[in-house]
Design a protein around this motif. Structure first.
Motif, PDB file in Angstrom:
ATOM      1  N   LEU A 225      -2.037   0.630  -8.809  1.00  0.00           N
ATOM      2  CA  LEU A 225      -1.241   0.904  -7.615  1.00  0.00           C
ATOM      3  C   LEU A 225      -1.554   2.278  -7.048  1.00  0.00           C
ATOM      4  O   LEU A 225      -1.572   2.464  -5.828  1.00  0.00           O
ATOM      5  N   ALA A 226      -1.789   3.256  -7.925  1.00  0.00           N
ATOM      6  CA  ALA A 226      -2.204   4.565  -7.432  1.00  0.00           C
ATOM      7  C   ALA A 226      -3.537   4.456  -6.701  1.00  0.00           C
ATOM      8  O   ALA A 226      -3.767   5.131  -5.688  1.00  0.00           O
ATOM      9  N   GLY A 227      -4.420   3.584  -7.189  1.00  0.00           N
ATOM     10  CA  GLY A 227      -5.692   3.354  -6.509  1.00  0.00           C
ATOM     11  C   GLY A 227      -5.503   2.693  -5.159  1.00  0.00           C
ATOM     12  O   GLY A 227      -6.188   3.044  -4.179  1.00  0.00           O
ATOM     13  N   TRP A 228      -4.588   1.734  -5.067  1.00  0.00           N
ATOM     14  CA  TRP A 228      -4.291   1.111  -3.779  1.00  0.00           C
ATOM     15  C   TRP A 228      -3.758   2.151  -2.790  1.00  0.00           C
ATOM     16  O   TRP A 228      -4.117   2.135  -1.608  1.00  0.00           O
ATOM     17  N   LEU A 229      -2.893   3.046  -3.280  1.00  0.00           N
ATOM     18  CA  LEU A 229      -2.359   4.097  -2.408  1.00  0.00           C
ATOM     19  C   LEU A 229      -3.478   5.038  -1.949  1.00  0.00           C
ATOM     20  O   LEU A 229      -3.518   5.450  -0.790  1.00  0.00           O
ATOM     21  N   LYS A 230      -4.378   5.362  -2.853  1.00  0.00           N
ATOM     22  CA  LYS A 230      -5.502   6.230  -2.493  1.00  0.00           C
ATOM     23  C   LYS A 230      -6.348   5.588  -1.398  1.00  0.00           C
ATOM     24  O   LYS A 230      -6.793   6.276  -0.462  1.00  0.00           O
ATOM     25  N   LEU A 231      -6.554   4.276  -1.489  1.00  0.00           N
ATOM     26  CA  LEU A 231      -7.312   3.568  -0.469  1.00  0.00           C
ATOM     27  C   LEU A 231      -6.600   3.660   0.884  1.00  0.00           C
ATOM     28  O   LEU A 231      -7.226   3.914   1.922  1.00  0.00           O
ATOM     29  N   ARG A 232      -5.294   3.466   0.881  1.00  0.00           N
ATOM     30  CA  ARG A 232      -4.527   3.526   2.131  1.00  0.00           C
ATOM     31  C   ARG A 232      -4.539   4.932   2.711  1.00  0.00           C
ATOM     32  O   ARG A 232      -4.700   5.119   3.918  1.00  0.00           O
ATOM     33  N   ALA A 233      -4.319   5.929   1.839  1.00  0.00           N
ATOM     34  CA  ALA A 233      -4.310   7.307   2.306  1.00  0.00           C
ATOM     35  C   ALA A 233      -5.667   7.695   2.889  1.00  0.00           C
ATOM     36  O   ALA A 233      -5.746   8.379   3.917  1.00  0.00           O
ATOM     37  N   GLY A 234      -6.750   7.257   2.242  1.00  0.00           N
ATOM     38  CA  GLY A 234      -8.079   7.544   2.753  1.00  0.00           C
ATOM     39  C   GLY A 234      -8.304   6.934   4.126  1.00  0.00           C
ATOM     40  O   GLY A 234      -8.923   7.555   5.007  1.00  0.00           O
ATOM     41  N   ALA A 235      -7.791   5.718   4.329  1.00  0.00           N
ATOM     42  CA  ALA A 235      -7.929   5.059   5.631  1.00  0.00           C
ATOM     43  C   ALA A 235      -7.197   5.852   6.712  1.00  0.00           C
ATOM     44  O   ALA A 235      -7.709   6.049   7.816  1.00  0.00           O
ATOM     45  N   ALA A 236      -5.979   6.320   6.413  1.00  0.00           N
ATOM     46  CA  ALA A 236      -5.214   7.102   7.395  1.00  0.00           C
ATOM     47  C   ALA A 236      -5.919   8.414   7.713  1.00  0.00           C
ATOM     48  O   ALA A 236      -5.955   8.856   8.872  1.00  0.00           O
ATOM     49  N   ARG A 237      -6.485   9.043   6.715  1.00  0.00           N
ATOM     50  CA  ARG A 237      -7.168  10.330   6.939  1.00  0.00           C
ATOM     51  C   ARG A 237      -8.452  10.140   7.754  1.00  0.00           C
ATOM     52  O   ARG A 237      -8.816  11.009   8.549  1.00  0.00           O
ATOM     53  N   ARG A 238      -9.134   9.026   7.554  1.00  0.00           N
ATOM     54  CA  ARG A 238     -10.310   8.752   8.384  1.00  0.00           C
ATOM     55  C   ARG A 238      -9.908   8.531   9.834  1.00  0.00           C
ATOM     56  O   ARG A 238     -10.589   8.980  10.762  1.00  0.00           O
ATOM     57  N   GLY A 239      -8.804   7.822  10.028  1.00  0.00           N
ATOM     58  CA  GLY A 239      -8.370   7.522  11.389  1.00  0.00           C
ATOM     59  C   GLY A 239      -7.774   8.713  12.113  1.00  0.00           C
ATOM     60  O   GLY A 239      -7.973   8.866  13.324  1.00  0.00           O
ATOM     61  N   ALA A 240      -7.040   9.551  11.385  1.00  0.00           N
ATOM     62  CA  ALA A 240      -6.365  10.701  12.002  1.00  0.00           C
ATOM     63  C   ALA A 240      -6.465  11.895  11.072  1.00  0.00           C
ATOM     64  O   ALA A 240      -5.513  12.205  10.339  1.00  0.00           O
ATOM     65  N   PRO A 241      -7.619  12.559  11.056  1.00  0.00           N
ATOM     66  CA  PRO A 241      -7.843  13.642  10.087  1.00  0.00           C
ATOM     67  C   PRO A 241      -6.803  14.752  10.128  1.00  0.00           C
ATOM     68  O   PRO A 241      -6.559  15.403   9.121  1.00  0.00           O
ATOM     69  N   GLY A 242      -6.172  14.979  11.270  1.00  0.00           N
ATOM     70  CA  GLY A 242      -5.228  16.090  11.363  1.00  0.00           C
ATOM     71  C   GLY A 242      -3.793  15.736  11.046  1.00  0.00           C
ATOM     72  O   GLY A 242      -2.923  16.633  11.069  1.00  0.00           O
ATOM     73  N   LYS A 243      -3.500  14.478  10.776  1.00  0.00           N
ATOM     74  CA  LYS A 243      -2.115  14.060  10.550  1.00  0.00           C
ATOM     75  C   LYS A 243      -1.742  14.116   9.081  1.00  0.00           C
ATOM     76  O   LYS A 243      -2.566  13.909   8.187  1.00  0.00           O
ATOM     77  N   VAL A 244      -0.457  14.349   8.845  1.00  0.00           N
ATOM     78  CA  VAL A 244       0.086  14.301   7.490  1.00  0.00           C
ATOM     79  C   VAL A 244       0.087  12.853   7.004  1.00  0.00           C
ATOM     80  O   VAL A 244       0.426  11.928   7.759  1.00  0.00           O
ATOM     81  N   VAL A 245      -0.273  12.648   5.750  1.00  0.00           N
ATOM     82  CA  VAL A 245      -0.194  11.333   5.107  1.00  0.00           C
ATOM     83  C   VAL A 245       0.935  11.383   4.089  1.00  0.00           C
ATOM     84  O   VAL A 245       1.000  12.301   3.261  1.00  0.00           O
ATOM     85  N   GLN A 246       1.835  10.432   4.165  1.00  0.00           N
ATOM     86  CA  GLN A 246       2.962  10.412   3.236  1.00  0.00           C
ATOM     87  C   GLN A 246       3.206   9.015   2.710  1.00  0.00           C
ATOM     88  O   GLN A 246       2.687   8.023   3.218  1.00  0.00           O
ATOM     89  N   THR A 247       4.009   8.953   1.637  1.00  0.00           N
ATOM     90  CA  THR A 247       4.584   7.703   1.169  1.00  0.00           C
ATOM     91  C   THR A 247       5.956   8.030   0.604  1.00  0.00           C
ATOM     92  O   THR A 247       6.307   9.200   0.434  1.00  0.00           O
TER      93      THR A 247
END
Length: 705
Positions: A225-247
């Motif tokens: 599950l931590a790996g799934w979260l890492k995948l999601r966080a990486g996708a958000a950072r690619r799409g919006a490098p300047g935005k905060v990523v949270q869960t």
């Protein structure tokens, strides 16, 4: 500080309410709003994304000065992902497939999607999150992308008596994880006591039995599950490098809403998940899910999740705004006092704001008519007015800038011991209750206390912890034991319940009794179960009688060990060993579970005696600069309520928060070891009067003038 509410979860609320509601949020003093981006509502056909509704909402939010958190929800999967992929649905241990449907929190359906262990589906999820982030990358009103709404193994909330996921992709992922842990199939065979001749024969355990395979199965899922979260966080950072990523987690997985655990079942490990994001948050529905004891339980969840955030910004991402939903028309409605207590609980734990779930009542489905902060027509309620008051009182620069000071008293949180209790046929409530019990003993006495997780045991070397309690410490690795030995030798006080390190992390009995001997100078003789899993009493040298639960451990004390208490038959019940500059105290039963049953026999005061034992070796002030804290005696009418004192630091200043859970006004005195430069003049005592079910704070210079 972030103060606001969750608002849009498609298709509700309807467009006709948007401007009215967002304008009123601004009037309430809110500065933040959260909107859901549900996959099946946005990408109805492959590759065709429609953000028009969110665009309109974000524009309106910006118009009213509200910062926006976009919460991506791929668990509402498009139905085009289902067709032809029935073999890739989540699958239970008994072979049941979890078909797409509409759960309580997703009116648009598509839940729970396919298992993310299918690489092609995981790629589609990542693409949706990346596209959503990219769409809002240049939108100044959007401050954060929440990439996973309450990460856990999604179907487990509806399949708690079963286990997941046994689909072909998860089984393959498990084998790959095992190959990374064990250098060869022979090594796995030795660890699991098996005779596999090929990796293809290896399957996850379908039932409870041997511990080694179940422990690996659960650890795999926590990592997975931590790996799934890492995948999601990486996708958000690619799409919006300047935005905060949270869960944000639904609750502390270690504790569970009602302190019955959840780490081995729902598999949301806050200490692994928080590492993958910039901000970390908590969902809480105290009056719905935490029972009559919600003031205390909400506090302890905030404390645990704040520790998991480990210095990252932490806040209450979802807080119950209206009636929860047991039964047809909902449950108890929070009152103004509840709202104030819950807000102050978060602030005291170092949290930076509150977002309510949700602004408007839910109009359809199982959650209707619940959760609304406001009324049916958008009108104010006592709780929305209390939320507005909290936003005004707590959205202050000094509270935003304050950093929580770690307490000197700590309770050890062990993932390994927790998972062992789960592997033993789902006994996590024993571990969660023990963690909570010692924390509660300190709470009832007004003694500041924190958690220290096994992942951060190396921080014992920093000397911020002076007292450490080990509840139900069934598993201790060699590394943990070494750190604990050094902690005591440097001057720390270690208190452990029975059977410390009885098992190794792989679930194998440590017949050498390594931790018991090295730390406490004791030799193991026997573990005795108590009749009907009841309790045993013991008497200390000063006449204090305390009680323990479930078991007692019989030991042979070494020559350098002093017996501080004995069971009724004369066996050692509490021992002390001086080691270097510190001391190691062993308790031969499990007293920290006392809060669940009271341990009161014939008016004999066992509850008070047990609480005395649990707090006897703690620092009364909880912090280096504080000598002691004086609070009113806790109220007890089936549950215990008390004031909570926590210390925070600003540049050149201190800030003290006090949360009063009592139903009456509380006078709290904090005694300092040296004079402090208070606004009214220097002194060693700070006295605060706190209204019933409310909080307050005091600020002063950290050096004498």
């Amino acid at each position: 500080m972030l103060y606001g509410a969750q608002y849009y979860r498609p298709p509700f609320p309807g467009r006709a309410c948007w401007r009215r509601d967002l304008a009123h949020m601004k009037e309430l003093g809110f500065n933040c709003v959260k909107h859901w981006a549900v996959w099946n509502w946005i990408e109805r056909e492959p590759g065709c994304f429609d953000f028009s509704e969110l665009d309109e909402l974000v524009a309106l939010s910006r118009e009213y000065g509200l910062q926006v958190v976009i919460n991506t929800v791929p668990e509402g999967a498009p139905y085009w992902t289902y067709e032809g992929n029935e073999e890739d649905l989540y699958r239970t241990a008994d072979g049941q497939r979890v078909a797409y449907g509409g759960p309580a929190n997703l009116p648009s359906g598509g839940w729970p999607g396919l298992c993310m262990d299918k690489p092609e589906f995981a790629a589609l999820v990542a693409a949706f999150i990346e596209e959503t982030a990219r769409h809002f990358a240049d939108e100044p009103a959007v401050i954060a992308i929440d990439v996973w709404n309450e990460p856990h193994l999604e179907p487990m909330y509806d399949y708690r008596s079963n286990m997941l996921c046994y689909c072909r992709h998860s089984r393959a992922a498990f084998r790959a994880w095992l190959k990374g842990k064990y250098p060869s199939l022979d090594a796995l065979n030795r660890a699991w006591y098996r005779t596999y001749s090929s990796w293809e024969q290896v399957e996850p355990p379908p039932r409870f039995g041997t511990w080694a395979d179940m422990l690996d199965w659960r650890r795999f899922w926590l990592d997975n599950l931590a790996g799934w979260l890492k995948l999601r966080a990486g996708a958000a950072r690619r799409g919006a490098p300047g935005k905060v990523v949270q869960t944000h987690v639904a609750y502390s997985g270690i504790l569970g809403n009602r302190i019955v655990g959840g780490l081995g079942n729902e598999l949301g490990d806050e200490f692994l998940l928080a590492r993958e994001v910039d901000w970390f948050g908590l969902s809480s529905f105290p009056k719905w899910l935490m029972g009559p004891d919600h003031a205390y339980r909400h506090l302890i969840h905030n404390e645990m999740v704040a520790e998991a955030a480990h210095g990252k910004l932490f806040y209450q991402v979802e807080l119950q705004g209206g009636a929860g939903k047991p039964g047809l028309l909902g449950g108890e409605v929070p009152d103004a006092g509840d709202v104030k207590i819950w807000n102050w609980n978060t602030i005291s734990a170092g949290g930076k704001g509150t977002v309510y779930w949700q602004y408007a009542p839910e109009p359809a489905g199982v959650e209707s008519p619940g959760f609304g902060l406001t009324g049916f027509a958008g009108e104010d309620t006592p709780r929305s007015l209390a939320a507005s008051e909290c936003a005004g009182r707590l959205n202050l620069p000094e509270l935003d800038a304050a950093v929580r000071v770690p307490a000197e008293n700590a309770v050890y949180a062990s993932r390994s011991s927790d998972l062992l209790t789960f592997a033993s046929e789902r006994r996590e409530e024993m571990y969660a209750g023990s963690l909570s019990g010692v924390f509660r003993a300190a709470y009832e006495r007004g003694i500041p206390v924190r958690f220290l997780h096994e992942d951060y045991i190396g921080e014992l070397a920093e000397a911020t912890v002076r007292f450490l309690y080990l509840p139900l410490p069934l598993v201790l690795s060699e590394r943990e034991t070494e750190h604990l030995v050094r902690f005591v030798e440097r001057g720390g006080t270690l208190v452990s319940e029975a059977c410390p390190g009885l098992y190794r992390p792989d679930g194998l009995l440590d017949q050498e009794g390594t931790a018991l001997g090295r730390l406490f100078g004791l030799g193991h003789r026997e573990i005795q179960g108590l009749p009907d899993w009841g309790m045993v009493t013991a008497c200390c040298e000063d006449g204090t009688v305390f009680a323990g639960k479930w078991y007692r451990q019989l030991v042979n004390p070494g020559q350098d060990v002093r017996v501080l208490a004995r069971f009724e038959d004369g066996e050692a019940a509490v021992t002390e060993r001086l080691l270097g500059k510190g001391r190691a105290v062993w308790i031969g039963t499990y007293p920290s579970y006392y809060h669940e049953h009271g341990f009161e026999l014939d008016g004999g005061g066992k509850r008070d005696g047990t609480r005395d034992l649990l707090t006897r070796f703690m620092s009364l002030g909880g912090y280096g600069i504080i000598e002691k804290v004086e609070v009113p005696e806790c109220e007890s009418s089936g549950i215990s309520l008390a004031p909570v004192v926590r210390l925070h630091r600003l540049e050149g200043e201190y800030l003290l928060t006090v949360v009063n859970h009592l139903e009456r006004e509380a006078r709290v005195k904090v005694w300092f070891r040296e004079e402090q430069a208070f606004a009214g003049g220097p002194g060693k005592c700070l006295e605060l009067t706190v209204p019933a079910r409310d909080g307050t704070c005091a600020r002063w210079s950290s050096s004498r003038r």
